[in-house]
Enzyme design. Structure first.
Site, mmCIF file in Angstrom:
data_model
loop_
_atom_site.group_PDB
_atom_site.id
_atom_site.type_symbol
_atom_site.label_atom_id
_atom_site.label_comp_id
_atom_site.label_asym_id
_atom_site.label_seq_id
_atom_site.Cartn_x
_atom_site.Cartn_y
_atom_site.Cartn_z
ATOM 1 N N GLU A 17 0.829 -1.213 0.000
ATOM 2 C CA GLU A 17 0.000 0.000 0.000
ATOM 3 C C GLU A 17 0.858 1.255 0.000
ATOM 4 O O GLU A 17 1.896 1.305 0.649
ATOM 5 C CB GLU A 17 -0.886 -0.016 1.249
ATOM 6 N N TYR A 49 -6.981 6.943 -0.055
ATOM 7 C CA TYR A 49 -7.762 8.115 -0.459
ATOM 8 C C TYR A 49 -8.045 8.931 0.799
ATOM 9 O O TYR A 49 -8.873 8.545 1.630
ATOM 10 C CB TYR A 49 -9.059 7.620 -1.084
ATOM 11 N N ALA A 51 -6.486 9.152 3.493
ATOM 12 C CA ALA A 51 -6.115 8.564 4.789
ATOM 13 C C ALA A 51 -4.639 8.840 5.062
ATOM 14 O O ALA A 51 -3.901 9.215 4.151
ATOM 15 C CB ALA A 51 -6.353 7.061 4.768
ATOM 16 N N HIS A 77 -8.400 3.334 -3.484
ATOM 17 C CA HIS A 77 -9.370 3.500 -2.403
ATOM 18 C C HIS A 77 -10.294 4.668 -2.759
ATOM 19 O O HIS A 77 -9.891 5.616 -3.430
ATOM 20 C CB HIS A 77 -8.662 3.810 -1.080
ATOM 21 N N ARG A 107 -16.285 3.938 3.746
ATOM 22 C CA ARG A 107 -17.084 5.052 4.249
ATOM 23 C C ARG A 107 -16.192 6.241 4.563
ATOM 24 O O ARG A 107 -16.522 7.387 4.277
ATOM 25 C CB ARG A 107 -17.827 4.611 5.518
ATOM 26 N N HIS A 148 -15.180 -3.143 14.238
ATOM 27 C CA HIS A 148 -15.003 -1.708 13.973
ATOM 28 C C HIS A 148 -15.271 -0.959 15.282
ATOM 29 O O HIS A 148 -16.199 -1.297 16.017
ATOM 30 C CB HIS A 148 -15.974 -1.267 12.870
ATOM 31 N N LYS A 164 -22.687 -5.456 3.181
ATOM 32 C CA LYS A 164 -21.737 -4.820 2.256
ATOM 33 C C LYS A 164 -21.366 -5.793 1.131
ATOM 34 O O LYS A 164 -21.267 -5.403 -0.039
ATOM 35 C CB LYS A 164 -20.495 -4.384 3.053
ATOM 36 N N LYS A 271 7.344 3.102 2.238
ATOM 37 C CA LYS A 271 8.731 2.781 2.599
ATOM 38 C C LYS A 271 9.235 1.622 1.748
ATOM 39 O O LYS A 271 9.030 0.443 2.095
ATOM 40 C CB LYS A 271 8.807 2.404 4.085
HETATM 41 P P1 FAD Z 1 -18.578 0.728 6.966
HETATM 42 O O1 FAD Z 1 -18.471 -0.585 6.302
HETATM 43 O O2 FAD Z 1 -19.679 1.624 6.545
HETATM 44 O O3 FAD Z 1 -18.682 0.466 8.544
HETATM 45 C C1 FAD Z 1 -18.569 1.525 9.468
HETATM 46 C C2 FAD Z 1 -19.353 1.209 10.718
HETATM 47 O O4 FAD Z 1 -20.753 1.277 10.448
HETATM 48 C C3 FAD Z 1 -19.115 -0.198 11.285
HETATM 49 O O5 FAD Z 1 -19.171 -0.123 12.677
HETATM 50 C C4 FAD Z 1 -20.300 -0.994 10.741
HETATM 51 O O6 FAD Z 1 -20.619 -2.109 11.563
HETATM 52 C C5 FAD Z 1 -21.398 0.068 10.796
HETATM 53 N N1 FAD Z 1 -22.500 -0.132 9.834
HETATM 54 C C6 FAD Z 1 -22.392 -0.482 8.528
HETATM 55 N N2 FAD Z 1 -23.617 -0.508 7.958
HETATM 56 C C7 FAD Z 1 -24.499 -0.133 8.913
HETATM 57 C C8 FAD Z 1 -25.931 0.051 8.947
HETATM 58 N N3 FAD Z 1 -26.673 -0.175 7.862
HETATM 59 N N4 FAD Z 1 -26.507 0.443 10.117
HETATM 60 C C9 FAD Z 1 -25.756 0.662 11.230
HETATM 61 N N5 FAD Z 1 -24.409 0.500 11.266
HETATM 62 C C10 FAD Z 1 -23.790 0.111 10.120
HETATM 63 N N6 FAD Z 1 -10.123 5.627 5.300
HETATM 64 C C11 FAD Z 1 -9.931 6.619 4.402
HETATM 65 O O7 FAD Z 1 -10.390 7.743 4.620
HETATM 66 N N7 FAD Z 1 -9.194 6.405 3.259
HETATM 67 C C12 FAD Z 1 -8.651 5.199 2.969
HETATM 68 O O8 FAD Z 1 -7.978 5.050 1.942
HETATM 69 C C13 FAD Z 1 -8.863 4.123 3.893
HETATM 70 N N8 FAD Z 1 -8.393 2.865 3.625
HETATM 71 C C14 FAD Z 1 -8.711 1.836 4.477
HETATM 72 C C15 FAD Z 1 -8.308 0.531 4.145
HETATM 73 C C16 FAD Z 1 -8.595 -0.537 4.989
HETATM 74 C C17 FAD Z 1 -8.173 -1.931 4.600
HETATM 75 C C18 FAD Z 1 -9.282 -0.297 6.212
HETATM 76 C C19 FAD Z 1 -9.571 -1.447 7.151
HETATM 77 C C20 FAD Z 1 -9.696 0.994 6.546
HETATM 78 C C21 FAD Z 1 -9.433 2.071 5.688
HETATM 79 N N9 FAD Z 1 -9.856 3.372 5.972
HETATM 80 C C22 FAD Z 1 -9.627 4.390 5.075
HETATM 81 C C23 FAD Z 1 -10.535 3.670 7.240
HETATM 82 C C24 FAD Z 1 -12.073 3.565 7.146
HETATM 83 O O9 FAD Z 1 -12.564 4.581 6.306
HETATM 84 C C25 FAD Z 1 -12.632 3.709 8.562
HETATM 85 O O10 FAD Z 1 -12.282 2.601 9.336
HETATM 86 C C26 FAD Z 1 -14.114 4.002 8.665
HETATM 87 O O11 FAD Z 1 -14.397 4.357 10.025
HETATM 88 C C27 FAD Z 1 -15.031 2.839 8.311
HETATM 89 O O12 FAD Z 1 -15.018 2.613 6.981
HETATM 90 P P2 FAD Z 1 -15.745 1.299 6.356
HETATM 91 O O13 FAD Z 1 -15.668 1.426 4.913
HETATM 92 O O14 FAD Z 1 -15.250 0.074 7.011
HETATM 93 O O15 FAD Z 1 -17.257 1.598 6.872
#
Ligand code: FAD
Length: 288
Positions: A17, A49, A51, A77, A107, A148, A164, A271
Protein backbone atom coordinates in the site's frame (compact mmCIF):
# COMPACT_ATOMS: atom_id res chain seq x y z
CA UNK A 1 -6.51 -7.07 -14.00
CA UNK A 2 -9.56 -7.48 -11.77
CA UNK A 3 -8.55 -8.48 -8.26
CA UNK A 4 -11.48 -10.90 -8.04
CA UNK A 5 -9.62 -13.02 -10.64
CA UNK A 6 -6.23 -12.64 -8.94
CA UNK A 7 -7.59 -13.45 -5.47
CA UNK A 8 -9.50 -16.53 -6.59
CA UNK A 9 -6.28 -18.12 -7.86
CA UNK A 10 -4.54 -20.66 -5.58
CA UNK A 11 -1.24 -18.76 -6.00
CA UNK A 12 -0.43 -16.69 -2.90
CA UNK A 13 -0.49 -12.92 -3.40
CA UNK A 14 1.65 -10.27 -1.74
CA UNK A 15 0.60 -6.66 -2.24
CA UNK A 16 1.70 -3.27 -0.90
CA UNK A 17 0.00 0.00 0.00
CA UNK A 18 1.04 3.58 -0.64
CA UNK A 19 -0.61 6.83 0.38
CA UNK A 20 -0.63 10.08 -1.61
CA UNK A 21 1.32 13.13 -0.42
CA UNK A 22 -0.09 15.76 1.92
CA UNK A 23 1.18 18.60 -0.25
CA UNK A 24 2.01 19.11 -3.91
CA UNK A 25 5.72 19.59 -3.26
CA UNK A 26 5.91 16.09 -1.73
CA UNK A 27 4.41 14.49 -4.86
CA UNK A 28 7.75 13.60 -6.46
CA UNK A 29 9.02 11.89 -3.27
CA UNK A 30 5.86 9.82 -2.91
CA UNK A 31 5.85 8.98 -6.58
CA UNK A 32 9.48 7.82 -6.37
CA UNK A 33 8.73 5.68 -3.28
CA UNK A 34 5.67 4.15 -4.96
CA UNK A 35 7.73 3.41 -8.09
CA UNK A 36 10.46 1.70 -6.04
CA UNK A 37 7.80 -0.52 -4.43
CA UNK A 38 6.22 -1.25 -7.84
CA UNK A 39 9.64 -2.32 -9.12
CA UNK A 40 9.42 -5.25 -6.66
CA UNK A 41 6.58 -6.66 -8.85
CA UNK A 42 3.96 -7.07 -6.13
CA UNK A 43 0.74 -8.90 -7.00
CA UNK A 44 -0.99 -5.49 -6.85
CA UNK A 45 -0.69 -2.13 -5.11
CA UNK A 46 -3.31 -0.09 -3.33
CA UNK A 47 -3.40 3.71 -3.15
CA UNK A 48 -5.28 5.26 -0.24
CA UNK A 49 -7.76 8.12 -0.46
CA UNK A 50 -7.57 10.88 2.10
CA UNK A 51 -6.11 8.56 4.79
CA UNK A 52 -2.82 8.82 6.69
CA UNK A 53 -2.77 12.58 6.12
CA UNK A 54 -2.56 12.26 2.33
CA UNK A 55 -4.96 14.18 0.11
CA UNK A 56 -7.43 12.41 -2.12
CA UNK A 57 -6.71 14.33 -5.31
CA UNK A 58 -3.61 12.30 -6.23
CA UNK A 59 -5.03 8.81 -5.77
CA UNK A 60 -5.97 8.36 -9.42
CA UNK A 61 -2.72 9.87 -10.76
CA UNK A 62 -0.51 7.66 -8.59
CA UNK A 63 -2.50 4.50 -9.35
CA UNK A 64 -2.45 5.25 -13.08
CA UNK A 65 1.31 5.92 -13.01
CA UNK A 66 2.01 2.59 -11.31
CA UNK A 67 -0.23 0.66 -13.66
CA UNK A 68 0.99 2.29 -16.87
CA UNK A 69 4.71 2.32 -16.05
CA UNK A 70 5.13 -0.93 -14.12
CA UNK A 71 2.15 -3.00 -15.26
CA UNK A 72 1.21 -3.57 -11.61
CA UNK A 73 -2.56 -3.93 -11.09
CA UNK A 74 -3.82 -1.20 -8.77
CA UNK A 75 -6.57 -0.86 -6.22
CA UNK A 76 -7.75 2.73 -5.75
CA UNK A 77 -9.37 3.50 -2.40
CA UNK A 78 -12.48 5.70 -2.46
CA UNK A 79 -14.29 7.04 0.59
CA UNK A 80 -17.73 8.61 0.57
CA UNK A 81 -18.65 10.17 3.92
CA UNK A 82 -18.24 13.77 2.88
CA UNK A 83 -19.05 13.35 -0.83
CA UNK A 84 -22.09 14.01 -2.94
CA UNK A 85 -23.30 11.60 -5.60
CA UNK A 86 -21.94 13.95 -8.30
CA UNK A 87 -18.48 13.96 -6.69
CA UNK A 88 -18.45 10.16 -6.47
CA UNK A 89 -19.48 9.89 -10.11
CA UNK A 90 -16.73 12.34 -11.14
CA UNK A 91 -14.20 10.15 -9.33
CA UNK A 92 -15.59 6.99 -10.94
CA UNK A 93 -15.36 8.63 -14.36
CA UNK A 94 -11.72 9.58 -13.66
CA UNK A 95 -10.86 6.05 -12.49
CA UNK A 96 -12.50 4.52 -15.53
CA UNK A 97 -10.68 6.89 -17.86
CA UNK A 98 -7.37 6.04 -16.14
CA UNK A 99 -7.98 2.33 -16.77
CA UNK A 100 -8.20 1.43 -13.08
CA UNK A 101 -10.36 -1.62 -12.58
CA UNK A 102 -10.41 -2.09 -8.80
CA UNK A 103 -11.87 0.12 -6.06
CA UNK A 104 -11.79 -0.32 -2.29
CA UNK A 105 -15.15 1.20 -1.32
CA UNK A 106 -14.93 2.90 2.08
CA UNK A 107 -17.08 5.05 4.25
CA UNK A 108 -14.18 7.05 5.71
CA UNK A 109 -14.00 8.32 9.28
CA UNK A 110 -16.78 10.67 10.29
CA UNK A 111 -15.18 14.06 11.02
CA UNK A 112 -15.67 15.16 14.64
CA UNK A 113 -18.78 17.31 15.08
CA UNK A 114 -20.10 16.50 11.58
CA UNK A 115 -23.88 16.19 11.42
CA UNK A 116 -25.01 13.02 9.65
CA UNK A 117 -28.40 14.54 8.78
CA UNK A 118 -27.78 15.58 5.19
CA UNK A 119 -25.23 12.99 4.11
CA UNK A 120 -25.64 11.24 0.78
CA UNK A 121 -23.76 8.16 2.00
CA UNK A 122 -23.85 6.90 5.59
CA UNK A 123 -22.13 3.55 5.16
CA UNK A 124 -19.72 1.90 2.74
CA UNK A 125 -22.46 -0.50 1.60
CA UNK A 126 -24.26 2.48 -0.02
CA UNK A 127 -21.11 3.44 -1.91
CA UNK A 128 -20.60 -0.20 -2.90
CA UNK A 129 -24.11 -0.30 -4.38
CA UNK A 130 -23.48 2.98 -6.21
CA UNK A 131 -20.26 1.64 -7.77
CA UNK A 132 -21.90 -1.67 -8.65
CA UNK A 133 -24.73 0.22 -10.42
CA UNK A 134 -22.15 2.35 -12.26
CA UNK A 135 -20.61 -0.91 -13.49
CA UNK A 136 -17.24 -2.11 -14.75
CA UNK A 137 -15.26 -2.15 -11.47
CA UNK A 138 -14.21 -4.96 -9.16
CA UNK A 139 -15.20 -3.70 -5.69
CA UNK A 140 -13.52 -4.49 -2.38
CA UNK A 141 -14.35 -3.40 1.17
CA UNK A 142 -12.72 -3.08 4.58
CA UNK A 143 -13.28 -5.48 7.47
CA UNK A 144 -12.23 -5.49 11.11
CA UNK A 145 -11.13 -8.76 12.76
CA UNK A 146 -11.34 -7.06 16.18
CA UNK A 147 -14.58 -5.25 15.31
CA UNK A 148 -15.00 -1.71 13.97
CA UNK A 149 -14.60 0.76 16.88
CA UNK A 150 -18.11 2.21 16.37
CA UNK A 151 -19.79 -1.18 16.34
CA UNK A 152 -21.73 -2.19 19.49
CA UNK A 153 -20.59 -5.81 19.14
CA UNK A 154 -18.92 -8.27 16.75
CA UNK A 155 -22.23 -9.85 15.70
CA UNK A 156 -23.68 -6.53 14.51
CA UNK A 157 -20.43 -5.67 12.72
CA UNK A 158 -20.48 -8.99 10.85
CA UNK A 159 -24.18 -8.52 10.00
CA UNK A 160 -23.35 -5.18 8.36
CA UNK A 161 -20.32 -6.72 6.67
CA UNK A 162 -22.61 -9.27 5.06
CA UNK A 163 -24.83 -6.42 3.81
CA UNK A 164 -21.74 -4.82 2.26
CA UNK A 165 -20.86 -8.06 0.47
CA UNK A 166 -24.46 -8.44 -0.70
CA UNK A 167 -24.26 -4.88 -2.08
CA UNK A 168 -21.43 -5.96 -4.40
CA UNK A 169 -18.16 -6.35 -2.48
CA UNK A 170 -16.11 -9.08 -4.13
CA UNK A 171 -13.27 -9.20 -1.61
CA UNK A 172 -12.37 -7.78 1.79
CA UNK A 173 -9.15 -6.36 3.19
CA UNK A 174 -8.63 -6.47 6.94
CA UNK A 175 -7.60 -3.80 9.36
CA UNK A 176 -4.10 -4.50 10.72
CA UNK A 177 -3.81 -7.07 13.50
CA UNK A 178 -0.82 -8.37 15.46
CA UNK A 179 -2.16 -11.72 16.61
CA UNK A 180 -3.00 -14.17 13.82
CA UNK A 181 -5.39 -16.12 16.05
CA UNK A 182 -7.68 -13.09 15.99
CA UNK A 183 -7.86 -13.36 12.20
CA UNK A 184 -8.42 -17.14 12.21
CA UNK A 185 -11.27 -16.69 14.67
CA UNK A 186 -12.77 -13.86 12.60
CA UNK A 187 -12.57 -15.93 9.40
CA UNK A 188 -14.40 -18.76 11.10
CA UNK A 189 -17.15 -16.38 12.28
CA UNK A 190 -17.68 -14.65 8.93
CA UNK A 191 -17.74 -17.93 7.01
CA UNK A 192 -20.35 -19.18 9.51
CA UNK A 193 -22.30 -15.98 8.80
CA UNK A 194 -22.34 -16.77 5.07
CA UNK A 195 -19.57 -14.41 3.90
CA UNK A 196 -17.48 -16.36 1.41
CA UNK A 197 -15.55 -13.72 -0.57
CA UNK A 198 -11.72 -13.76 -0.44
CA UNK A 199 -10.24 -12.00 2.62
CA UNK A 200 -6.89 -10.24 2.24
CA UNK A 201 -4.92 -10.07 5.51
CA UNK A 202 -3.58 -6.55 6.22
CA UNK A 203 -0.17 -6.63 7.89
CA UNK A 204 1.56 -3.59 9.34
CA UNK A 205 5.34 -3.79 9.81
CA UNK A 206 5.85 -1.49 12.78
CA UNK A 207 8.94 0.64 12.38
CA UNK A 208 7.75 3.70 14.34
CA UNK A 209 6.69 2.64 17.84
CA UNK A 210 5.59 6.14 18.85
CA UNK A 211 2.55 6.28 16.60
CA UNK A 212 1.54 2.62 16.84
CA UNK A 213 0.18 2.71 20.40
CA UNK A 214 -2.01 5.70 19.53
CA UNK A 215 -3.21 4.17 16.24
CA UNK A 216 -4.01 0.85 17.93
CA UNK A 217 -5.91 2.60 20.73
CA UNK A 218 -8.06 4.49 18.18
CA UNK A 219 -8.67 1.49 15.93
CA UNK A 220 -9.22 -1.01 18.75
CA UNK A 221 -6.31 -3.20 17.63
CA UNK A 222 -4.85 -5.33 20.42
CA UNK A 223 -1.10 -5.28 20.98
CA UNK A 224 -0.01 -8.73 22.21
CA UNK A 225 2.39 -8.77 25.16
CA UNK A 226 5.08 -10.34 22.96
CA UNK A 227 4.83 -7.36 20.62
CA UNK A 228 4.76 -4.80 23.45
CA UNK A 229 8.00 -6.31 24.81
CA UNK A 230 9.67 -5.85 21.42
CA UNK A 231 8.57 -2.22 21.24
CA UNK A 232 9.71 -1.54 24.81
CA UNK A 233 13.07 -3.17 24.19
CA UNK A 234 13.93 -1.79 20.76
CA UNK A 235 11.69 1.29 20.48
CA UNK A 236 14.46 3.80 21.19
CA UNK A 237 16.78 2.36 18.55
CA UNK A 238 15.27 3.11 15.11
CA UNK A 239 17.43 0.61 13.17
CA UNK A 240 16.84 -2.18 15.69
CA UNK A 241 13.10 -1.40 15.81
CA UNK A 242 12.90 -1.51 12.03
CA UNK A 243 14.61 -4.91 11.94
CA UNK A 244 12.39 -6.26 14.73
CA UNK A 245 9.19 -4.82 13.16
CA UNK A 246 10.00 -6.39 9.79
CA UNK A 247 10.86 -9.71 11.43
CA UNK A 248 7.55 -9.70 13.37
CA UNK A 249 5.55 -8.92 10.23
CA UNK A 250 7.45 -11.59 8.25
CA UNK A 251 6.70 -14.18 10.92
CA UNK A 252 3.00 -13.25 10.85
CA UNK A 253 2.94 -13.61 7.05
CA UNK A 254 4.68 -17.01 7.07
CA UNK A 255 2.18 -18.29 9.64
CA UNK A 256 -0.76 -16.94 7.60
CA UNK A 257 0.45 -18.58 4.39
CA UNK A 258 1.10 -21.86 6.21
CA UNK A 259 -2.49 -21.74 7.50
CA UNK A 260 -4.08 -21.20 4.11
CA UNK A 261 -4.50 -17.41 4.17
CA UNK A 262 -3.25 -16.88 0.66
CA UNK A 263 -3.57 -13.12 0.22
CA UNK A 264 -1.45 -10.70 2.26
CA UNK A 265 -1.46 -6.92 1.94
CA UNK A 266 1.42 -5.06 3.56
CA UNK A 267 0.83 -1.55 4.89
CA UNK A 268 4.19 -0.44 3.57
CA UNK A 269 3.60 3.26 4.34
CA UNK A 270 5.60 4.58 1.37
CA UNK A 271 8.73 2.78 2.60
CA UNK A 272 10.39 0.85 -0.26
CA UNK A 273 13.14 -0.48 2.03
CA UNK A 274 10.55 -2.12 4.29
CA UNK A 275 8.65 -3.59 1.33
CA UNK A 276 11.89 -4.82 -0.22
CA UNK A 277 13.04 -6.53 2.98
CA UNK A 278 9.72 -8.29 3.49
CA UNK A 279 9.65 -9.51 -0.10
CA UNK A 280 13.22 -10.72 0.22
CA UNK A 281 12.44 -12.54 3.51
CA UNK A 282 9.73 -14.47 1.64
CA UNK A 283 11.65 -15.14 -1.57
CA UNK A 284 11.73 -18.95 -1.34
CA UNK A 285 8.30 -19.11 0.28
CA UNK A 286 6.66 -17.17 -2.54
CA UNK A 287 8.76 -18.65 -5.35
CA UNK A 288 6.49 -19.98 -8.13
P1 FAD B 1 -18.58 0.73 6.97
O1 FAD B 1 -18.47 -0.58 6.30
O2 FAD B 1 -19.68 1.62 6.55
O3 FAD B 1 -18.68 0.47 8.54
C1 FAD B 1 -18.57 1.52 9.47
C2 FAD B 1 -19.35 1.21 10.72
O4 FAD B 1 -20.75 1.28 10.45
C3 FAD B 1 -19.11 -0.20 11.28
O5 FAD B 1 -19.17 -0.12 12.68
C4 FAD B 1 -20.30 -0.99 10.74
O6 FAD B 1 -20.62 -2.11 11.56
C5 FAD B 1 -21.40 0.07 10.80
N1 FAD B 1 -22.50 -0.13 9.83
C6 FAD B 1 -22.39 -0.48 8.53
N2 FAD B 1 -23.62 -0.51 7.96
C7 FAD B 1 -24.50 -0.13 8.91
C8 FAD B 1 -25.93 0.05 8.95
N3 FAD B 1 -26.67 -0.17 7.86
N4 FAD B 1 -26.51 0.44 10.12
C9 FAD B 1 -25.76 0.66 11.23
N5 FAD B 1 -24.41 0.50 11.27
C10 FAD B 1 -23.79 0.11 10.12
N6 FAD B 1 -10.12 5.63 5.30
C11 FAD B 1 -9.93 6.62 4.40
O7 FAD B 1 -10.39 7.74 4.62
N7 FAD B 1 -9.19 6.41 3.26
C12 FAD B 1 -8.65 5.20 2.97
O8 FAD B 1 -7.98 5.05 1.94
C13 FAD B 1 -8.86 4.12 3.89
N8 FAD B 1 -8.39 2.86 3.62
C14 FAD B 1 -8.71 1.84 4.48
C15 FAD B 1 -8.31 0.53 4.15
C16 FAD B 1 -8.60 -0.54 4.99
C17 FAD B 1 -8.17 -1.93 4.60
C18 FAD B 1 -9.28 -0.30 6.21
C19 FAD B 1 -9.57 -1.45 7.15
C20 FAD B 1 -9.70 0.99 6.55
C21 FAD B 1 -9.43 2.07 5.69
N9 FAD B 1 -9.86 3.37 5.97
C22 FAD B 1 -9.63 4.39 5.08
C23 FAD B 1 -10.53 3.67 7.24
C24 FAD B 1 -12.07 3.57 7.15
O9 FAD B 1 -12.56 4.58 6.31
C25 FAD B 1 -12.63 3.71 8.56
O10 FAD B 1 -12.28 2.60 9.34
C26 FAD B 1 -14.11 4.00 8.67
O11 FAD B 1 -14.40 4.36 10.03
C27 FAD B 1 -15.03 2.84 8.31
O12 FAD B 1 -15.02 2.61 6.98
P2 FAD B 1 -15.74 1.30 6.36
O13 FAD B 1 -15.67 1.43 4.91
O14 FAD B 1 -15.25 0.07 7.01
O15 FAD B 1 -17.26 1.60 6.87
Amino acid sequence: MKLSTLLSSPTPSLSFEVFPPKTTDAYEDVSAAASAIAALSPSYMSVTYGAGGGTSEYTVAIAKGLQDTYGVPTLAHLSCISSTREEIHRQLDALKEAGIENILALRGDVPEGMSRDHLTYHYASELTREIADYGGFCIGGACYPEGHPESPNAKEDIRHLREKVQAGCEFLTTQMFFDNHILYNFLYRIREAGIHVPVVAGIMPVTNPKSIKRICAISGTALPQRFVRIVEHYGDNPEAMKQAGIAYATEQIIDLLANGVNAVHVYSMNKPDVAMQIKSNLSAILAP
